[in-house]
Motif scaffolding. Structure first.
Motif, mmCIF file in Angstrom:
data_model
loop_
_atom_site.group_PDB
_atom_site.id
_atom_site.type_symbol
_atom_site.label_atom_id
_atom_site.label_comp_id
_atom_site.label_asym_id
_atom_site.label_seq_id
_atom_site.Cartn_x
_atom_site.Cartn_y
_atom_site.Cartn_z
ATOM 1 N N ILE A 17 0.168 6.667 -1.099
ATOM 2 C CA ILE A 17 1.406 6.550 -0.322
ATOM 3 C C ILE A 17 2.485 7.482 -0.870
ATOM 4 N N ASN A 18 2.597 7.576 -2.175
ATOM 5 C CA ASN A 18 3.595 8.490 -2.762
ATOM 6 C C ASN A 18 3.285 9.938 -2.403
ATOM 7 N N ILE A 19 2.016 10.320 -2.449
ATOM 8 C CA ILE A 19 1.628 11.682 -2.073
ATOM 9 C C ILE A 19 1.949 11.924 -0.606
ATOM 10 N N ALA A 20 1.632 10.966 0.245
ATOM 11 C CA ALA A 20 1.895 11.113 1.689
ATOM 12 C C ALA A 20 3.372 11.296 1.966
ATOM 13 N N LYS A 21 4.208 10.466 1.376
ATOM 14 C CA LYS A 21 5.659 10.572 1.605
ATOM 15 C C LYS A 21 6.197 11.921 1.148
ATOM 16 N N ASN A 22 5.746 12.353 -0.019
ATOM 17 C CA ASN A 22 6.238 13.628 -0.561
ATOM 18 C C ASN A 22 5.733 14.823 0.232
ATOM 19 N N GLU A 23 4.470 14.784 0.635
ATOM 20 C CA GLU A 23 3.873 15.935 1.320
ATOM 21 C C GLU A 23 4.448 16.132 2.714
ATOM 22 N N TRP A 24 4.608 15.050 3.463
ATOM 23 C CA TRP A 24 4.987 15.174 4.874
ATOM 24 C C TRP A 24 6.473 14.891 5.113
ATOM 25 N N ASN A 25 7.202 14.546 4.033
ATOM 26 C CA ASN A 25 8.638 14.259 4.156
ATOM 27 C C ASN A 25 8.891 13.242 5.271
ATOM 28 N N TYR A 26 8.147 12.150 5.200
ATOM 29 C CA TYR A 26 8.169 11.121 6.243
ATOM 30 C C TYR A 26 8.082 9.770 5.543
ATOM 31 N N ASN A 27 8.933 8.841 5.941
ATOM 32 C CA ASN A 27 9.062 7.594 5.187
ATOM 33 C C ASN A 27 8.250 6.427 5.725
ATOM 34 N N ASN A 28 7.606 6.577 6.874
ATOM 35 C CA ASN A 28 6.898 5.441 7.461
ATOM 36 C C ASN A 28 5.474 5.295 6.913
ATOM 37 N N PHE A 29 5.381 5.382 5.588
ATOM 38 C CA PHE A 29 4.152 5.088 4.852
ATOM 39 C C PHE A 29 4.445 3.920 3.918
ATOM 40 N N PHE A 30 3.538 2.938 3.879
ATOM 41 C CA PHE A 30 3.811 1.721 3.130
ATOM 42 C C PHE A 30 2.572 1.284 2.347
ATOM 43 N N ILE A 31 2.812 0.690 1.167
ATOM 44 C CA ILE A 31 1.726 0.164 0.344
ATOM 45 C C ILE A 31 1.371 -1.226 0.873
ATOM 46 N N LYS A 32 0.161 -1.369 1.380
ATOM 47 C CA LYS A 32 -0.303 -2.669 1.873
ATOM 48 C C LYS A 32 -1.818 -2.632 1.982
ATOM 49 N N ASP A 33 -2.453 -3.682 1.508
ATOM 50 C CA ASP A 33 -3.892 -3.848 1.633
ATOM 51 C C ASP A 33 -4.213 -4.415 3.012
ATOM 52 N N VAL A 34 -5.342 -4.048 3.556
ATOM 53 C CA VAL A 34 -5.736 -4.555 4.870
ATOM 54 C C VAL A 34 -5.777 -6.079 4.886
ATOM 55 N N GLY A 53 -11.247 6.569 7.800
ATOM 56 C CA GLY A 53 -12.403 6.391 6.928
ATOM 57 C C GLY A 53 -12.556 4.983 6.383
ATOM 58 N N LEU A 54 -11.618 4.095 6.683
ATOM 59 C CA LEU A 54 -11.611 2.778 6.056
ATOM 60 C C LEU A 54 -12.937 2.039 6.211
ATOM 61 N N LEU A 55 -13.413 1.910 7.442
ATOM 62 C CA LEU A 55 -14.632 1.132 7.671
ATOM 63 C C LEU A 55 -15.886 1.835 7.152
ATOM 64 N N ALA A 56 -15.756 3.123 6.862
ATOM 65 C CA ALA A 56 -16.904 3.872 6.337
ATOM 66 C C ALA A 56 -17.121 3.650 4.852
ATOM 67 N N VAL A 57 -16.115 3.104 4.137
ATOM 68 C CA VAL A 57 -16.199 3.011 2.674
ATOM 69 C C VAL A 57 -16.044 1.580 2.154
ATOM 70 N N LEU A 58 -16.253 0.595 3.034
ATOM 71 C CA LEU A 58 -16.190 -0.808 2.617
ATOM 72 C C LEU A 58 -17.579 -1.440 2.721
ATOM 73 N N PRO A 59 -17.936 -2.280 1.771
ATOM 74 C CA PRO A 59 -19.249 -2.929 1.846
ATOM 75 C C PRO A 59 -19.280 -4.106 2.819
ATOM 76 N N ASN A 60 -18.089 -4.521 3.288
ATOM 77 C CA ASN A 60 -17.975 -5.637 4.235
ATOM 78 C C ASN A 60 -17.242 -5.180 5.496
ATOM 79 N N ALA A 61 -17.563 -3.978 5.954
ATOM 80 C CA ALA A 61 -16.808 -3.351 7.046
ATOM 81 C C ALA A 61 -16.861 -4.156 8.341
ATOM 82 N N ASP A 62 -17.980 -4.803 8.644
ATOM 83 C CA ASP A 62 -18.048 -5.627 9.855
ATOM 84 C C ASP A 62 -17.039 -6.774 9.780
ATOM 85 N N ASP A 63 -16.937 -7.394 8.609
ATOM 86 C CA ASP A 63 -15.988 -8.499 8.432
ATOM 87 C C ASP A 63 -14.552 -8.019 8.580
ATOM 88 N N VAL A 64 -14.263 -6.851 8.035
ATOM 89 C CA VAL A 64 -12.904 -6.305 8.150
ATOM 90 C C VAL A 64 -12.585 -5.973 9.602
#
Length: 200
Positions: free
Chosen positions: A83-100, A118-129
């Motif tokens: 999130i810190n990288i995203a805010k700094n790179e794109w100069n945009y504040n609508n990025f937030f730290i939150k777990d699904v 990529g979220l569902l591609a890298v979780l072992p319980n992607a169907d549940d998510v």
């Protein structure tokens, strides 16, 4: 199930490499799933207020800014470094730290589209998510790079960006069809392993 890699994607080095890759792609050659995202979103009549879950370094913000005039972008990720990288790179504040897992119906009340790259591609319980997210009944759910299997849902592990061990998930096709239907959605549009679900 014990998750050995639950914090794998809280690694700053991974996100710096992700940003480097995405900036090359933005400058030179978009991957097919980016073009599909743009095509599908721009085919909709709705004004879209999008929540990008698992946004990483926020490159979809830049795609949306350049190509999707009918869309307002917001991104969340469980990694503070991302999130810190995203805010700094794109100069945009609508990025937030939150777990699904911290999302609830009230948090989603202002959004009419959820995007999971990529979220569902890298979780072992992607169907549940996915089942969890569909349960909130947001009008559109956009899933990028969904891998399907003709058999059961399954996952393996691999090393991402030469930095971390993570998962590669394939969704059992029959299970996904049932899960989508059980949550009162249907397949509205699809292109290049990108699917857009719409509430019935």
């Amino acid at each position: 199930m014990e998750d050995n890699y639950i914090d794998s994607w809280k690694n700053k080095s991974v996100f710096l490499k992700q940003l480097e890759l995405n900036k090359r792609e933005l400058d030179n050659n978009y991957p097919p799933h980016w073009y599909s995202f743009i095509n599908i979103v721009n085919s909709l009549d709705d004004k879209i207020n999008l929540l990008d879950i698992g946004c990483g370094v926020g490159s979809y913000y830049e795609i949306c800014r350049k190509h999707c005039p009918n869309l307002v972008y917001n991104g969340i990720d469980y990694s503070e470094d991302a999130i810190n990288i995203a805010k700094n790179e794109w100069n945009y504040n609508n990025f937030f730290i939150k777990d699904v897992t911290e999302i609830d119906k009230d948090y989603l009340k202002d959004y009419n589209m959820i995007h999971m790259g990529g979220l569902l591609a890298v979780l072992p319980n992607a169907d549940d998510v996915l089942n969890f997210i569909l349960g909130f009944g947001v009008k559109y759910v956009f899933i990028s790079r969904m891998e399907l299997s003709n058999g059961s849902s399954e996952f393996s592990t691999y090393k991402a960006y030469d930095e971390i061990m993570t998962y590669r998930y394939k969704h059992g096709k029959d299970k996904i069809i049932k899960l989508i239907d059980d949550n009162n959605y249907y397949l509205y549009k699809s292109e290049n392993n990108n699917i857009l679900l719409k509430i019935k």
